[in-house]
Design a protein around this motif. Structure first.
Motif, PDB file in Angstrom:
ATOM      1  N   ARG A 139     -15.583   8.183   9.651  1.00 51.26           N
ATOM      2  CA  ARG A 139     -14.364   8.989   9.553  1.00 51.26           C
ATOM      3  C   ARG A 139     -13.237   8.138   8.989  1.00 51.26           C
ATOM      4  NH1 ARG A 139     -16.279  10.682  14.618  1.00 51.26           N
ATOM      5  NH2 ARG A 139     -14.825   9.345  15.721  1.00 51.26           N
ATOM      6  N   GLU A 140     -12.821   8.487   7.800  1.00 53.31           N
ATOM      7  CA  GLU A 140     -11.749   7.736   7.158  1.00 53.31           C
ATOM      8  C   GLU A 140     -10.432   7.975   7.900  1.00 53.31           C
ATOM      9  OE1 GLU A 140     -10.004   6.991   2.698  1.00 53.31           O
ATOM     10  OE2 GLU A 140     -11.935   7.981   2.952  1.00 53.31           O
ATOM     11  N   VAL A 141      -9.636   6.950   7.940  1.00 59.18           N
ATOM     12  CA  VAL A 141      -8.357   6.999   8.635  1.00 59.18           C
ATOM     13  C   VAL A 141      -7.334   7.739   7.775  1.00 59.18           C
ATOM     14  CG1 VAL A 141      -6.496   5.553   9.537  1.00 59.18           C
ATOM     15  CG2 VAL A 141      -8.859   4.823   9.761  1.00 59.18           C
ATOM     16  N   PRO A 142      -6.540   8.614   8.393  1.00 59.10           N
ATOM     17  CA  PRO A 142      -5.469   9.261   7.630  1.00 59.10           C
ATOM     18  C   PRO A 142      -4.494   8.210   7.079  1.00 59.10           C
ATOM     19  CG  PRO A 142      -5.762  10.325   9.766  1.00 59.10           C
ATOM     20  CD  PRO A 142      -6.607   9.088   9.769  1.00 59.10           C
ATOM     21  N   VAL A 143      -3.937   8.492   5.935  1.00 62.17           N
ATOM     22  CA  VAL A 143      -3.030   7.557   5.268  1.00 62.17           C
ATOM     23  C   VAL A 143      -1.875   7.167   6.191  1.00 62.17           C
ATOM     24  CG1 VAL A 143      -1.438   7.287   3.321  1.00 62.17           C
ATOM     25  CG2 VAL A 143      -3.632   8.426   2.983  1.00 62.17           C
ATOM     26  N   GLU A 144      -1.351   8.133   6.935  1.00 56.70           N
ATOM     27  CA  GLU A 144      -0.217   7.853   7.822  1.00 56.70           C
ATOM     28  C   GLU A 144      -0.577   6.793   8.860  1.00 56.70           C
ATOM     29  OE1 GLU A 144      -1.571  11.214   7.815  1.00 56.70           O
ATOM     30  OE2 GLU A 144      -0.423  11.542   5.983  1.00 56.70           O
ATOM     31  N   GLU A 145      -1.776   6.903   9.412  1.00 55.99           N
ATOM     32  CA  GLU A 145      -2.213   5.931  10.420  1.00 55.99           C
ATOM     33  C   GLU A 145      -2.368   4.548   9.793  1.00 55.99           C
ATOM     34  OE1 GLU A 145      -5.897   5.075  13.510  1.00 55.99           O
ATOM     35  OE2 GLU A 145      -5.654   7.098  12.701  1.00 55.99           O
ATOM     36  N   TYR A 146      -2.967   4.516   8.601  1.00 54.15           N
ATOM     37  CA  TYR A 146      -3.118   3.240   7.897  1.00 54.15           C
ATOM     38  C   TYR A 146      -1.746   2.606   7.661  1.00 54.15           C
ATOM     39  CZ  TYR A 146      -3.485  -0.054   4.067  1.00 54.15           C
ATOM     40  OH  TYR A 146      -3.358  -1.171   3.289  1.00 54.15           O
ATOM     41  N   LEU A 147      -0.810   3.403   7.161  1.00 57.55           N
ATOM     42  CA  LEU A 147       0.527   2.874   6.861  1.00 57.55           C
ATOM     43  C   LEU A 147       1.226   2.373   8.120  1.00 57.55           C
ATOM     44  CD1 LEU A 147       1.735   5.485   4.213  1.00 57.55           C
ATOM     45  CD2 LEU A 147       0.994   3.112   3.807  1.00 57.55           C
ATOM     46  N   GLN A 148       1.045   3.075   9.218  1.00 60.66           N
ATOM     47  CA  GLN A 148       1.652   2.669  10.485  1.00 60.66           C
ATOM     48  C   GLN A 148       1.085   1.322  10.953  1.00 60.66           C
ATOM     49  OE1 GLN A 148       0.896   5.438  13.655  1.00 60.66           O
ATOM     50  NE2 GLN A 148       2.367   4.480  15.035  1.00 60.66           N
ATOM     51  N   VAL A 149      -0.226   1.183  10.900  1.00 64.18           N
ATOM     52  CA  VAL A 149      -0.865  -0.064  11.334  1.00 64.18           C
ATOM     53  C   VAL A 149      -0.490  -1.204  10.386  1.00 64.18           C
ATOM     54  CG1 VAL A 149      -3.089  -1.211  11.683  1.00 64.18           C
ATOM     55  CG2 VAL A 149      -2.750   1.112  12.513  1.00 64.18           C
ATOM     56  N   LYS A 150      -0.492  -0.919   9.094  1.00 66.49           N
ATOM     57  CA  LYS A 150      -0.145  -1.941   8.097  1.00 66.49           C
ATOM     58  C   LYS A 150       1.309  -2.381   8.267  1.00 66.49           C
ATOM     59  CE  LYS A 150      -1.024  -4.210   4.204  1.00 66.49           C
ATOM     60  NZ  LYS A 150      -0.516  -5.550   4.404  1.00 66.49           N
ATOM     61  N   GLU A 151       2.190  -1.441   8.564  1.00 69.65           N
ATOM     62  CA  GLU A 151       3.598  -1.769   8.788  1.00 69.65           C
ATOM     63  C   GLU A 151       3.750  -2.683  10.008  1.00 69.65           C
ATOM     64  OE1 GLU A 151       7.765   0.491   9.960  1.00 69.65           O
ATOM     65  OE2 GLU A 151       6.181   1.649   8.979  1.00 69.65           O
ATOM     66  N   SER A 152       3.033  -2.371  11.074  1.00 69.94           N
ATOM     67  CA  SER A 152       3.065  -3.229  12.271  1.00 69.94           C
ATOM     68  C   SER A 152       2.581  -4.630  11.932  1.00 69.94           C
ATOM     69  CB  SER A 152       2.179  -2.652  13.375  1.00 69.94           C
ATOM     70  OG  SER A 152       2.664  -1.425  13.806  1.00 69.94           O
ATOM     71  N   TYR A 153       1.519  -4.694  11.161  1.00 74.42           N
ATOM     72  CA  TYR A 153       0.952  -5.983  10.753  1.00 74.42           C
ATOM     73  C   TYR A 153       1.980  -6.781   9.946  1.00 74.42           C
ATOM     74  CZ  TYR A 153      -2.413  -9.274   8.713  1.00 74.42           C
ATOM     75  OH  TYR A 153      -3.085 -10.411   8.329  1.00 74.42           O
ATOM     76  N   ASP A 154       2.589  -6.123   8.977  1.00 72.91           N
ATOM     77  CA  ASP A 154       3.568  -6.800   8.118  1.00 72.91           C
ATOM     78  C   ASP A 154       4.810  -7.239   8.889  1.00 72.91           C
ATOM     79  OD1 ASP A 154       1.889  -6.534   5.933  1.00 72.91           O
ATOM     80  OD2 ASP A 154       2.861  -4.706   5.198  1.00 72.91           O
ATOM     81  N   LYS A 155       5.244  -6.441   9.862  1.00 78.98           N
ATOM     82  CA  LYS A 155       6.423  -6.787  10.669  1.00 78.98           C
ATOM     83  C   LYS A 155       6.184  -8.034  11.507  1.00 78.98           C
ATOM     84  CE  LYS A 155       8.767  -2.371  11.325  1.00 78.98           C
ATOM     85  NZ  LYS A 155       9.082  -1.306  12.289  1.00 78.98           N
ATOM     86  N   GLU A 156       4.953  -8.214  11.953  1.00 79.89           N
ATOM     87  CA  GLU A 156       4.643  -9.343  12.832  1.00 79.89           C
ATOM     88  C   GLU A 156       4.435 -10.651  12.077  1.00 79.89           C
ATOM     89  OE1 GLU A 156       1.553  -8.690  15.719  1.00 79.89           O
ATOM     90  OE2 GLU A 156       2.277  -6.668  16.157  1.00 79.89           O
ATOM     91  N   LYS A 157       4.286 -10.578  10.780  1.00 82.31           N
ATOM     92  CA  LYS A 157       4.059 -11.802  10.011  1.00 82.31           C
ATOM     93  C   LYS A 157       5.194 -12.769  10.248  1.00 82.31           C
ATOM     94  CE  LYS A 157       1.225 -10.164   6.186  1.00 82.31           C
ATOM     95  NZ  LYS A 157       1.194  -9.889   4.760  1.00 82.31           N
ATOM     96  N   PRO A 158       4.977 -14.028  10.295  1.00 85.64           N
ATOM     97  CA  PRO A 158       3.774 -14.776   9.952  1.00 85.64           C
ATOM     98  C   PRO A 158       2.787 -14.933  11.111  1.00 85.64           C
ATOM     99  CG  PRO A 158       5.537 -16.334  10.347  1.00 85.64           C
ATOM    100  CD  PRO A 158       6.109 -14.950  10.534  1.00 85.64           C
ATOM    101  N   ILE A 159       3.203 -14.593  12.326  1.00 82.84           N
ATOM    102  CA  ILE A 159       2.293 -14.727  13.465  1.00 82.84           C
ATOM    103  C   ILE A 159       1.959 -13.327  13.966  1.00 82.84           C
ATOM    104  CG2 ILE A 159       1.964 -15.667  15.774  1.00 82.84           C
ATOM    105  CD1 ILE A 159       4.055 -17.819  15.027  1.00 82.84           C
ATOM    106  N   VAL A 160       0.798 -12.842  13.560  1.00 82.81           N
ATOM    107  CA  VAL A 160       0.373 -11.483  13.893  1.00 82.81           C
ATOM    108  C   VAL A 160      -0.481 -11.537  15.157  1.00 82.81           C
ATOM    109  CG1 VAL A 160      -0.842  -9.442  13.045  1.00 82.81           C
ATOM    110  CG2 VAL A 160       0.392 -10.905  11.435  1.00 82.81           C
TER     111      VAL A 160
END
Length: 175
Positions: free
Chosen positions: A18-39
């Motif tokens: 089951r492919e992830v909806p784009v919104e969910e991907y963007l939300q997770v990716k945004e969280s990942y990017d916000k936590e950089k450099p220590i994720v």
């Protein structure tokens, strides 16, 4: 608590389809990017799970790499990562690796239903000929088989056409 007492709750192996909806991907990716450099490990894990469910092989491999990194760097998540790494390889049709990782998981948690189901799915796909490992069928071999069938059909059709044409013209010239 010993390893044999650990019971991890895992998604069913069919969830990887089951492919992830784009919104969910963007939300997770945004969280990942916000936590950089220590994720955080959990955010890395969430992104890896989203990526392996992508339809893009490149993203699936990114997710696999993230799970592999977590496996190496976070001992308390190793068992769980074995399952997800196996899922990633399963999705990538790399059944030898998928089987290797799920067998390692099942050696530690033999009564896990989701892992047992994934093992069965791998076995089933290998039996169906969706296997890309050594001695199995891959896209290239299937392509050659397909070309051979088409060539044989064309050759047979041409031979039949030639025979029919010869009979028609040969019979006309006798009259």
């Amino acid at each position: 608590m010993s390893t044999s007492e650990i019971h991890i709750r895992l998604p069913p192996p069919t969830a990887v389809r089951r492919e992830v909806p784009v919104e969910e991907y963007l939300q997770v990716k945004e969280s990942y990017d916000k936590e950089k450099p220590i994720v955080s490990v959990q955010t890395q894990f969430n992104l890896a799970w989203v990526l392996i469910r992508s339809s893009s092989e490149h993203q699936q491999r990114q997710g696999l790499n993230l799970f592999s990194s977590i496996y190496k760097e976070v001992p308390e998540r190793r068992l769980e990562c074995l399952y997800y790494i196996s899922l990633a390889y399963y999705k990538l049709f790399e059944y030898d690796e998928a089987r290797r990782y799920i067998d390692m998981f099942l050696a530690k948690e033999p009564k896990n239903n989701e892992a047992a189901l994934l093992r069965e799915m791998i076995h089933h796909d290998v039996k169906k000929g969706l296997y890309e490992g050594e001695g199995g069928f891959d896209g290239v071999e299937n392509g050659y088989i397909g070309m051979a069938i088409v060539a044989g059909t064309v050759f047979s059709g041409a031979a039949l056409f030639g025979w029919v044409t010869k009979k028609l013209f040969f019979n006309r010239s006798k009259k």
